[in-house]
Design a protein around this motif. Sequence first.
Motif, PDB file in Angstrom:
ATOM      1  N   ARG A 188     111.176  40.711  91.342  1.00  0.00           N
ATOM      2  CA  ARG A 188     110.063  39.781  91.542  1.00  0.00           C
ATOM      3  C   ARG A 188     110.505  38.314  91.524  1.00  0.00           C
ATOM      4  NH1 ARG A 188     105.554  38.875  86.968  1.00  0.00           N
ATOM      5  NH2 ARG A 188     107.458  38.093  86.009  1.00  0.00           N
ATOM      6  N   ALA A 189     111.370  37.972  90.574  1.00  0.00           N
ATOM      7  CA  ALA A 189     111.759  36.564  90.393  1.00  0.00           C
ATOM      8  C   ALA A 189     112.508  36.006  91.602  1.00  0.00           C
ATOM      9  CB  ALA A 189     112.625  36.421  89.140  1.00  0.00           C
ATOM     10  N   TYR A 190     113.182  36.897  92.365  1.00  0.00           N
ATOM     11  CA  TYR A 190     114.036  36.433  93.467  1.00  0.00           C
ATOM     12  C   TYR A 190     113.358  36.488  94.839  1.00  0.00           C
ATOM     13  CZ  TYR A 190     117.371  37.423  89.751  1.00  0.00           C
ATOM     14  OH  TYR A 190     118.017  37.468  88.553  1.00  0.00           O
ATOM     15  N   LEU A 191     112.189  37.135  94.908  1.00  0.00           N
ATOM     16  CA  LEU A 191     111.529  37.331  96.210  1.00  0.00           C
ATOM     17  C   LEU A 191     111.217  36.027  96.953  1.00  0.00           C
ATOM     18  CD1 LEU A 191     109.197  40.311  95.298  1.00  0.00           C
ATOM     19  CD2 LEU A 191     110.955  40.332  97.090  1.00  0.00           C
ATOM     20  N   PRO A 192     110.685  34.980  96.279  1.00  0.00           N
ATOM     21  CA  PRO A 192     110.403  33.746  97.034  1.00  0.00           C
ATOM     22  C   PRO A 192     111.651  33.168  97.702  1.00  0.00           C
ATOM     23  CG  PRO A 192     109.281  33.705  94.912  1.00  0.00           C
ATOM     24  CD  PRO A 192     110.207  34.887  94.885  1.00  0.00           C
ATOM     25  N   ARG A 193     112.795  33.243  96.999  1.00  0.00           N
ATOM     26  CA  ARG A 193     114.039  32.694  97.557  1.00  0.00           C
ATOM     27  C   ARG A 193     114.510  33.490  98.779  1.00  0.00           C
ATOM     28  NH1 ARG A 193     118.808  32.839  93.446  1.00  0.00           N
ATOM     29  NH2 ARG A 193     118.874  35.016  94.070  1.00  0.00           N
ATOM     30  N   SER A 194     114.522  34.814  98.660  1.00  0.00           N
ATOM     31  CA  SER A 194     115.026  35.628  99.778  1.00  0.00           C
ATOM     32  C   SER A 194     114.089  35.532 100.985  1.00  0.00           C
ATOM     33  CB  SER A 194     115.225  37.087  99.365  1.00  0.00           C
ATOM     34  OG  SER A 194     114.045  37.649  98.855  1.00  0.00           O
ATOM     35  N   ILE A 195     112.764  35.564 100.740  1.00  0.00           N
ATOM     36  CA  ILE A 195     111.810  35.519 101.857  1.00  0.00           C
ATOM     37  C   ILE A 195     111.814  34.143 102.513  1.00  0.00           C
ATOM     38  CG2 ILE A 195     109.357  35.674 102.469  1.00  0.00           C
ATOM     39  CD1 ILE A 195     109.156  37.962 100.370  1.00  0.00           C
ATOM     40  N   ARG A 196     111.929  33.080 101.703  1.00  0.00           N
ATOM     41  CA  ARG A 196     112.007  31.729 102.269  1.00  0.00           C
ATOM     42  C   ARG A 196     113.229  31.601 103.172  1.00  0.00           C
ATOM     43  NH1 ARG A 196     112.789  28.849  97.851  1.00  0.00           N
ATOM     44  NH2 ARG A 196     110.690  29.204  97.112  1.00  0.00           N
ATOM     45  N   SER A 197     114.369  32.144 102.724  1.00  0.00           N
ATOM     46  CA  SER A 197     115.596  32.054 103.533  1.00  0.00           C
ATOM     47  C   SER A 197     115.459  32.881 104.821  1.00  0.00           C
ATOM     48  CB  SER A 197     116.816  32.495 102.722  1.00  0.00           C
ATOM     49  OG  SER A 197     116.893  33.896 102.568  1.00  0.00           O
ATOM     50  N   ALA A 198     114.764  34.024 104.729  1.00  0.00           N
ATOM     51  CA  ALA A 198     114.537  34.852 105.925  1.00  0.00           C
ATOM     52  C   ALA A 198     113.637  34.124 106.922  1.00  0.00           C
ATOM     53  CB  ALA A 198     113.920  36.190 105.528  1.00  0.00           C
ATOM     54  N   LEU A 199     112.625  33.424 106.421  1.00  0.00           N
ATOM     55  CA  LEU A 199     111.739  32.640 107.296  1.00  0.00           C
ATOM     56  C   LEU A 199     112.504  31.509 107.991  1.00  0.00           C
ATOM     57  CD1 LEU A 199     108.530  32.491 105.098  1.00  0.00           C
ATOM     58  CD2 LEU A 199     108.603  33.298 107.472  1.00  0.00           C
ATOM     59  N   GLN A 200     113.438  30.888 107.261  1.00  0.00           N
ATOM     60  CA  GLN A 200     114.273  29.849 107.874  1.00  0.00           C
ATOM     61  C   GLN A 200     115.149  30.456 108.978  1.00  0.00           C
ATOM     62  OE1 GLN A 200     116.142  28.394 104.320  1.00  0.00           O
ATOM     63  NE2 GLN A 200     114.505  26.941 103.874  1.00  0.00           N
ATOM     64  N   GLY A 201     115.625  31.689 108.743  1.00  0.00           N
ATOM     65  CA  GLY A 201     116.406  32.402 109.757  1.00  0.00           C
ATOM     66  C   GLY A 201     115.583  32.690 111.001  1.00  0.00           C
ATOM     67  N   LEU A 202     114.329  33.128 110.801  1.00  0.00           N
ATOM     68  CA  LEU A 202     113.434  33.400 111.940  1.00  0.00           C
ATOM     69  C   LEU A 202     113.172  32.133 112.743  1.00  0.00           C
ATOM     70  CD1 LEU A 202     110.508  35.814 111.011  1.00  0.00           C
ATOM     71  CD2 LEU A 202     112.767  36.344 111.869  1.00  0.00           C
ATOM     72  N   LYS A 203     112.963  31.027 112.021  1.00  0.00           N
ATOM     73  CA  LYS A 203     112.700  29.746 112.685  1.00  0.00           C
ATOM     74  C   LYS A 203     113.876  29.381 113.595  1.00  0.00           C
ATOM     75  CE  LYS A 203     111.212  25.027 111.505  1.00  0.00           C
ATOM     76  NZ  LYS A 203     112.349  24.142 111.676  1.00  0.00           N
ATOM     77  N   ARG A 204     115.085  29.589 113.083  1.00  0.00           N
ATOM     78  CA  ARG A 204     116.274  29.278 113.875  1.00  0.00           C
ATOM     79  C   ARG A 204     116.397  30.203 115.090  1.00  0.00           C
ATOM     80  NH1 ARG A 204     120.522  25.677 113.143  1.00  0.00           N
ATOM     81  NH2 ARG A 204     121.559  25.635 115.168  1.00  0.00           N
ATOM     82  N   LEU A 205     116.128  31.495 114.879  1.00  0.00           N
ATOM     83  CA  LEU A 205     116.165  32.459 115.989  1.00  0.00           C
ATOM     84  C   LEU A 205     115.196  32.037 117.096  1.00  0.00           C
ATOM     85  CD1 LEU A 205     116.190  35.979 114.260  1.00  0.00           C
ATOM     86  CD2 LEU A 205     118.095  34.911 115.462  1.00  0.00           C
ATOM     87  N   GLU A 206     113.989  31.653 116.693  1.00  0.00           N
ATOM     88  CA  GLU A 206     112.963  31.279 117.673  1.00  0.00           C
ATOM     89  C   GLU A 206     113.354  30.008 118.423  1.00  0.00           C
ATOM     90  OE1 GLU A 206     109.555  31.344 115.151  1.00  0.00           O
ATOM     91  OE2 GLU A 206     109.433  33.539 115.218  1.00  0.00           O
ATOM     92  N   GLU A 207     113.979  29.070 117.712  1.00  0.00           N
ATOM     93  CA  GLU A 207     114.469  27.852 118.377  1.00  0.00           C
ATOM     94  C   GLU A 207     115.532  28.196 119.426  1.00  0.00           C
ATOM     95  OE1 GLU A 207     115.917  25.492 115.136  1.00  0.00           O
ATOM     96  OE2 GLU A 207     113.898  24.887 114.490  1.00  0.00           O
ATOM     97  N   ASP A 208     116.280  29.277 119.186  1.00  0.00           N
ATOM     98  CA  ASP A 208     117.349  29.695 120.099  1.00  0.00           C
ATOM     99  C   ASP A 208     116.888  30.738 121.119  1.00  0.00           C
ATOM    100  OD1 ASP A 208     119.155  27.955 118.880  1.00  0.00           O
ATOM    101  OD2 ASP A 208     119.788  29.435 117.407  1.00  0.00           O
TER     102      ASP A 208
END
Length: 217
Positions: free
Chosen positions: A13-33
Amino acid sequence: GGLTIVIPNWNHRAYLPRSIRSALQGLKRLEEDGFSGEILVIDDASRDGSQKRLRSIQMLYPESRIKVLFLPRNVGLPRVRNLGLQMSKYRYVCLMDADNELIGQNLTLFLRSIIETGAALVHGNLIDKKGERVTQMLSSRVANLRLTERNFIDAFALVEADKLLRLGGYMSDPLLYGIEDWEMLLHLIFEETKIVFVPAAMGYYYRNPRSMLEEVG
């Protein structure tokens, strides 16, 4: 083309915000590309309040790109990974544990690499952290027959879902507890399936008191 980021979760539970936030940043980059993507979080019947945390994250990010599946009973990490491979909307899947962190700006590089090489699995450097201290680099060597002696490639990687599922997916044999990703790598090598190392940073691997590597290593 696109990518599904699969995040299995069990009592992280404690780590979920960090991992999901980083995954969202990855998606943002994919979409830009020019690629599309989704995040699939599979909660393996956690008992630490993860479900409540995941529901509040879903409310924060109401876009349909974050899908959450709550399993009614605990089935174990190999089965959760296989379920992620089966449920992914896209052919290519990034498997990352809930306590790890993706380096989003490099995600397109790994996706292009798996598309262009036709590999079953593409891995990159993982920056090993204990707290905030960087300790070493993981997954930073090309796959070779030394893998028969010990595993030096983490499951945090990009895979082609169909290729892994055709080979039977991750084994859930209790004898393989904690080393099912190693068994999968050896299976890919013996089936003469391509594994590609890209010398770029894929993410951060955090050594937590309860992380799998600490338990089996």
